[in-house]
Scaffold this motif. Structure first.
Motif, PDB file in Angstrom:
ATOM      1  N   GLY A  90       0.813  -1.258   0.001  1.00  0.00           N
ATOM      2  CA  GLY A  90       0.023   0.052  -0.166  1.00  0.00           C
ATOM      3  C   GLY A  90       0.766   1.091  -0.309  1.00  0.00           C
ATOM      4  N   VAL A  91       1.913   1.182   0.849  1.00  0.00           N
ATOM      5  CA  VAL A  91       2.824   2.282   0.710  1.00  0.00           C
ATOM      6  C   VAL A  91       3.579   2.448  -0.595  1.00  0.00           C
ATOM      7  CG1 VAL A  91       5.083   3.145   1.688  1.00  0.00           C
ATOM      8  CG2 VAL A  91       3.339   2.069   3.166  1.00  0.00           C
ATOM      9  N   GLY A  92       3.913   1.606  -1.113  1.00  0.00           N
ATOM     10  CA  GLY A  92       4.515   1.519  -2.399  1.00  0.00           C
ATOM     11  C   GLY A  92       3.411   1.813  -3.637  1.00  0.00           C
ATOM     12  N   GLY A  93       2.248   1.383  -3.659  1.00  0.00           N
ATOM     13  CA  GLY A  93       1.145   1.856  -4.412  1.00  0.00           C
ATOM     14  C   GLY A  93       0.956   3.389  -4.357  1.00  0.00           C
ATOM     15  N   LEU A  94       0.744   3.824  -3.333  1.00  0.00           N
ATOM     16  CA  LEU A  94       0.686   5.385  -2.984  1.00  0.00           C
ATOM     17  C   LEU A  94       1.826   6.027  -3.488  1.00  0.00           C
ATOM     18  CD1 LEU A  94      -1.134   7.565  -1.705  1.00  0.00           C
ATOM     19  CD2 LEU A  94       0.177   7.177   0.368  1.00  0.00           C
ATOM     20  N   GLY A  95       3.045   5.615  -3.435  1.00  0.00           N
ATOM     21  CA  GLY A  95       4.081   6.262  -4.050  1.00  0.00           C
ATOM     22  C   GLY A  95       3.901   6.230  -5.641  1.00  0.00           C
ATOM     23  N   VAL A  96       3.456   5.074  -6.303  1.00  0.00           N
ATOM     24  CA  VAL A  96       3.486   4.990  -7.651  1.00  0.00           C
ATOM     25  C   VAL A  96       2.438   5.836  -8.138  1.00  0.00           C
ATOM     26  CG1 VAL A  96       2.721   3.770  -9.556  1.00  0.00           C
ATOM     27  CG2 VAL A  96       4.223   2.925  -7.775  1.00  0.00           C
ATOM     28  N   LEU A  97       1.072   6.047  -7.342  1.00  0.00           N
ATOM     29  CA  LEU A  97       0.106   6.983  -7.831  1.00  0.00           C
ATOM     30  C   LEU A  97       0.611   8.493  -7.729  1.00  0.00           C
ATOM     31  CD1 LEU A  97      -2.866   7.705  -8.276  1.00  0.00           C
ATOM     32  CD2 LEU A  97      -3.138   7.885  -5.360  1.00  0.00           C
TER      33      LEU A  97
ATOM     34  N   ALA B 241      -5.195  13.341  -5.333  1.00  0.00           N
ATOM     35  CA  ALA B 241      -4.608  11.972  -5.369  1.00  0.00           C
ATOM     36  C   ALA B 241      -4.753  11.315  -4.068  1.00  0.00           C
ATOM     37  CB  ALA B 241      -3.479  11.861  -6.219  1.00  0.00           C
ATOM     38  N   ILE B 242      -4.396  11.888  -3.167  1.00  0.00           N
ATOM     39  CA  ILE B 242      -4.120  11.549  -1.784  1.00  0.00           C
ATOM     40  C   ILE B 242      -5.562  11.447  -1.375  1.00  0.00           C
ATOM     41  CG2 ILE B 242      -3.515  12.159   0.602  1.00  0.00           C
ATOM     42  CD1 ILE B 242      -1.020  13.399  -0.686  1.00  0.00           C
ATOM     43  N   ASN B 243      -6.370  12.301  -1.326  1.00  0.00           N
ATOM     44  CA  ASN B 243      -7.749  12.360  -0.806  1.00  0.00           C
ATOM     45  C   ASN B 243      -8.665  11.344  -1.602  1.00  0.00           C
ATOM     46  OD1 ASN B 243     -10.807  14.210  -1.033  1.00  0.00           O
ATOM     47  ND2 ASN B 243      -9.696  13.913   0.925  1.00  0.00           N
ATOM     48  N   THR B 244      -8.793  11.014  -2.780  1.00  0.00           N
ATOM     49  CA  THR B 244      -9.276  10.104  -3.511  1.00  0.00           C
ATOM     50  C   THR B 244      -8.871   8.615  -3.012  1.00  0.00           C
ATOM     51  OG1 THR B 244      -9.492  11.469  -5.538  1.00  0.00           O
ATOM     52  CG2 THR B 244      -9.722   9.105  -6.018  1.00  0.00           C
ATOM     53  N   ALA B 245      -7.565   8.514  -3.102  1.00  0.00           N
ATOM     54  CA  ALA B 245      -7.204   7.147  -2.208  1.00  0.00           C
ATOM     55  C   ALA B 245      -7.624   7.105  -0.967  1.00  0.00           C
ATOM     56  CB  ALA B 245      -5.433   7.282  -2.453  1.00  0.00           C
ATOM     57  N   ASP B 246      -7.786   7.777  -0.253  1.00  0.00           N
ATOM     58  CA  ASP B 246      -8.379   7.708   1.114  1.00  0.00           C
ATOM     59  C   ASP B 246      -9.749   7.387   1.218  1.00  0.00           C
ATOM     60  OD1 ASP B 246      -8.474   7.949   4.115  1.00  0.00           O
ATOM     61  OD2 ASP B 246      -9.617   9.555   3.649  1.00  0.00           O
TER      62      ASP B 246
END
Length: 331
Positions: A66-73, A188-193
């Protein structure tokens, strides 16, 4: 000067002022949405792909992925918007700012938030509780069938308060801080959350990083939103700035969210209401603290009062940005 909106802070403020004005007047046109979609839908598709491809394995493995996926995003969003910023810069400073402002206008949601919340009040007035439940189900995640009229009205006002913070003030803050790229990274962060940042068996591990980062990036906006609502209440004869201030100081920190309590407490105190409190999402009962010490029996007129306060607060935010632009450019 391809990087003007990132290296020259006044340009980012200029982009923000124009973006807020364009979005308030035009919103996001339906025709454009049908033809191209919306940045949030594009971001959402990437998040869904990352979730489908990476969210597997042990709890610790999924948290790490999840950390890596967020970094990719964030890397993809940053690369795309930096490229757009560079291309806009070749148009010259004035035209570059205009291009980036029109692109950034897709990030805040002043107009659409107002429209969706107003529909709840209109539905209650013209279609009764059934219509109100249907309208509020479009903006909140709780079970609409469990809501009486007062609960429908409180849910609409809570949604207005919280989304004013994370759907309007937060993207505006990050556009002002980092131009188009700053605003897009926040979105992007808010949408991921909103998609994976839930404490469910599937997402508690994989969405952990998204949820924690969303809490962090929303922290300044939630406090600013409370201040804007307090200031707006001071300009409204039907609201109380003093009660809003006291509610924020007394109640905001007791909300289960580190950020949502600030705008909700300010709105509750300003309008003499109680917001948040115990509520149901699907089959899950959430025992949350009340924001404000007023009446819980809210009605459609209270939604309209909240919308009036919201519009004043949006106007104050825009005025503050315009003053900041003037100071930054030495006008």
């Amino acid at each position: 000067m391809p990087w003007t909106a990132l290296t020259h802070p006044p340009d980012a403020l200029g982009i923000l002022a124009l973006a807020l004005l364009v979005e308030a007047v035009c919103g996001y046109p339906d025709g454009l949405y049908r033809a191209l979609g919306h940045p949030v839908t594009w971001i959402g598709r990437l998040i869904a792909r990352l979730d489908a491809g990476l969210n597997r394995g042990s709890f610790n493995a999924r948290r790490l992925k999840g950390v890596g996926g967020l970094g990719v995003l964030l890397a993809v969003v940053a690369a795309f918007t930096l490229a757009l910023t560079a291309l806009a810069g070749f148009a010259g400073e004035i035209f570059g700012i205009l291009i980036l402002a029109f692109l950034a206008a897709s990030l805040p949601a002043q107009r659409s938030l107002f429209v969706h919340v107003r529909r709840v009040a209109a539905a209650l007035r013209h279609e009764g509780l059934t219509g109100g439940r249907r309208a509020v189900s479009m903006i909140v995640g709780r079970d609409p069938e469990s809501l009486d009229e007062a609960a429908v009205c409180r849910a609409a006002i809570e949604s207005l308060s919280e989304n004013f913070s994370d759907g309007v003030v937060a993207p505006a803050f990050w556009i002002g801080a980092g131009g188009l790229t700053g605003g897009a990274l926040y979105k992007a962060i808010n949408t991921a959350d909103s998609m994976i940042g839930h404490r469910t068996p599937r997402h508690e591990a994989f969405g952990w990083a998204a949820a924690r980062l969303d809490d962090l990036v929303n922290l300044p906006a939630s406090r600013l939103t409370a201040l804007l609502l307090i200031a707006a209440a001071a300009l409204d004869r039907d609201a109380s700035a003093g009660d809003a201030w006291r509610a924020v100081r007394r109640d905001a920190r007791h909300h289960r969210s580190p950020n949502a309590g600030w705008p909700e407490a300010a709105m509750a105190g300003a309008l003499g209401l109680r917001l948040a409190g115990p509520r149901t999402y699907g089959a899950t009962r959430v025992e949350d603290a009340w924001m404000g010490d007023g009446r819980a029996e809210a009605g459609p007129a209270d939604i309209e009062r909240a919308l009036r306060l919201y519009r004043r607060a949006c106007g104050l935010m825009f005025a503050a940005v315009v003053v900041a632009v003037g100071i930054a450019f030495g006008l």
